[in-house]
Design a protein around this motif. Structure first.
Motif, PDB file in Angstrom:
ATOM      1  N   VAL A 107       0.851  -1.199   0.000  1.00 22.51           N
ATOM      2  CA  VAL A 107       0.000   0.000   0.000  1.00 22.51           C
ATOM      3  C   VAL A 107       0.884   1.247   0.000  1.00 22.51           C
ATOM      4  CG1 VAL A 107      -1.666   1.335   1.335  1.00 22.51           C
ATOM      5  CG2 VAL A 107      -1.907  -1.158   1.144  1.00 22.51           C
ATOM      6  N   VAL A 108       0.548   2.194  -0.869  1.00 28.48           N
ATOM      7  CA  VAL A 108       1.289   3.449  -0.973  1.00 28.48           C
ATOM      8  C   VAL A 108       0.517   4.539  -0.242  1.00 28.48           C
ATOM      9  CG1 VAL A 108       2.195   5.197  -2.549  1.00 28.48           C
ATOM     10  CG2 VAL A 108       2.270   2.770  -3.200  1.00 28.48           C
ATOM     11  N   LYS A 112      -3.089  11.533  -2.753  1.00 28.69           N
ATOM     12  CA  LYS A 112      -3.817  11.361  -4.020  1.00 28.69           C
ATOM     13  C   LYS A 112      -4.551  10.024  -4.071  1.00 28.69           C
ATOM     14  CE  LYS A 112       0.035   9.523  -6.800  1.00 28.69           C
ATOM     15  NZ  LYS A 112       0.891   9.767  -7.979  1.00 28.69           N
ATOM     16  N   PHE A 113      -4.267   9.131  -3.103  1.00 28.94           N
ATOM     17  CA  PHE A 113      -4.973   7.858  -3.018  1.00 28.94           C
ATOM     18  C   PHE A 113      -5.840   7.860  -1.749  1.00 28.94           C
ATOM     19  CE2 PHE A 113      -0.763   6.525  -4.937  1.00 28.94           C
ATOM     20  CZ  PHE A 113      -1.244   6.489  -6.250  1.00 28.94           C
ATOM     21  N   PRO A 114      -7.132   8.120  -1.868  1.00 27.16           N
ATOM     22  CA  PRO A 114      -8.000   8.177  -0.685  1.00 27.16           C
ATOM     23  C   PRO A 114      -8.144   6.838   0.027  1.00 27.16           C
ATOM     24  CG  PRO A 114      -9.047   9.236  -2.585  1.00 27.16           C
ATOM     25  CD  PRO A 114      -7.851   8.500  -3.090  1.00 27.16           C
ATOM     26  N   TYR A 115      -7.994   5.730  -0.702  1.00 29.35           N
ATOM     27  CA  TYR A 115      -8.221   4.403  -0.119  1.00 29.35           C
ATOM     28  C   TYR A 115      -7.001   3.496  -0.330  1.00 29.35           C
ATOM     29  CZ  TYR A 115     -12.983   6.172  -0.395  1.00 29.35           C
ATOM     30  OH  TYR A 115     -14.100   6.951  -0.289  1.00 29.35           O
ATOM     31  N   THR A 119      -4.055   1.128  -4.365  1.00 32.80           N
ATOM     32  CA  THR A 119      -2.699   0.690  -4.714  1.00 32.80           C
ATOM     33  C   THR A 119      -2.403  -0.723  -4.229  1.00 32.80           C
ATOM     34  OG1 THR A 119      -1.798   1.694  -2.690  1.00 32.80           O
ATOM     35  CG2 THR A 119      -1.773   3.036  -4.698  1.00 32.80           C
ATOM     36  N   GLY A 120      -2.992  -1.147  -3.100  1.00 31.22           N
ATOM     37  CA  GLY A 120      -2.613  -2.410  -2.495  1.00 31.22           C
ATOM     38  C   GLY A 120      -3.525  -3.572  -2.816  1.00 31.22           C
ATOM     39  N   PRO A 121      -2.972  -4.695  -3.295  1.00 37.48           N
ATOM     40  CA  PRO A 121      -3.771  -5.912  -3.452  1.00 37.48           C
ATOM     41  C   PRO A 121      -4.318  -6.356  -2.101  1.00 37.48           C
ATOM     42  CG  PRO A 121      -1.677  -6.090  -4.619  1.00 37.48           C
ATOM     43  CD  PRO A 121      -1.586  -4.871  -3.765  1.00 37.48           C
TER      44      PRO A 121
END
Length: 235
Positions: A107-108, A112-115, A119-121
């Protein structure tokens, strides 16, 4: 056979205690044994923080030795302070009726990534039988969420009882385990993986699954979820 002295036995026992191996983990004969490390001390949230936020975590608590998301307290997912690349991750979990959660990796953290799921499997965890809406197969427990399905080895304990899960990620080779059985495996970033991403839920999320290192996340999605015995071994 010579009898061992009391001193010899004591030294052997002390030597065994020096190796920290989590419960139910096999001892290998490899000369490159890595140490298992606990991600949860059973007492505090040390080593965890809210995704994309600093400060005290208020929506997860420690209850009877378990890391618990009580549900009904808005606050989001929690993630490890440390990032991981290749690893074997094992944990115990249980959920209440109608609960939904998951364990994500690579996970990043970025505004810019609310959730975390962008990004993360995710190793999906959900009440397969008690979810109020019809679930697609790719939404059910054990899935590589919205990408890969578990096989017939999947055997879930009833809601309210403990399950043991494991993720292995090693240079793109991925395995999901549930209650001692391997339930799926795949290769990240190969042609099949890219096809699934391009045609499925993540087609409009270019950064999904591309990071090769990142934090581990526990998902907060309403209803009560319990985690304990969270162990990791870097590969």
């Amino acid at each position: 056979m010579k009898k061992l002295s009391i001193l010899s036995i004591a030294l052997i026992l002390l030597g065994l205690q020096a190796f920290k191996i989590p419960p139910n983990k096999p001892v290998t004969s490899s000369s490159k044994i890595k140490t298992w490390k606990s991600l949860f001390d059973g007492k505090t949230l040390a080593g965890w923080h809210n995704y994309n936020r600093k400060g005290e975590v208020k929506n997860w608590i420690v209850e009877d030795g378990s890391l618990v998301c009580p549900g009904g307290i808005e606050g989001g997912d929690i993630v490890t302070d440390k990032q991981y690349a290749n690893f074997e991750l094992s944990w115990d979990w249980k959920i209440e009726k109608g609960a939904n959660s998951g364990v994500l990796y690579h996970v990043v953290e970025d505004p810019k990534f609310p959730y975390t799921s962008e990004t993360g499997p995710e190793y999906q965890i959900i009440d397969d039988l008690g979810w109020p809406e019809k679930l697609e197969d790719w939404q059910k427990t054990g899935c590589d969420y919205a990408m890969h399905l578990p096989n017939n080895n999947k055997k879930l304990m009833p809601v309210g009882e403990w399950n043991t899960s494991k993720i292995i990620f090693n240079k793109g080779h991925v395995e999901h385990w549930l209650n001692g059985k391997k339930i799926l495996s795949f290769t990240a970033w190969d042609a099949d993986w890219n096809k699934k991403k391009a045609e499925g839920k993540w087609k409009d999320h270019p950064d999904y699954g591309t990071a090769k290192t990142g934090v581990i996340a526990l998902q907060e999605h309403g209803k009560k979820t319990f985690y304990k015995n969270i162990w990791i071994k870097e590969l």
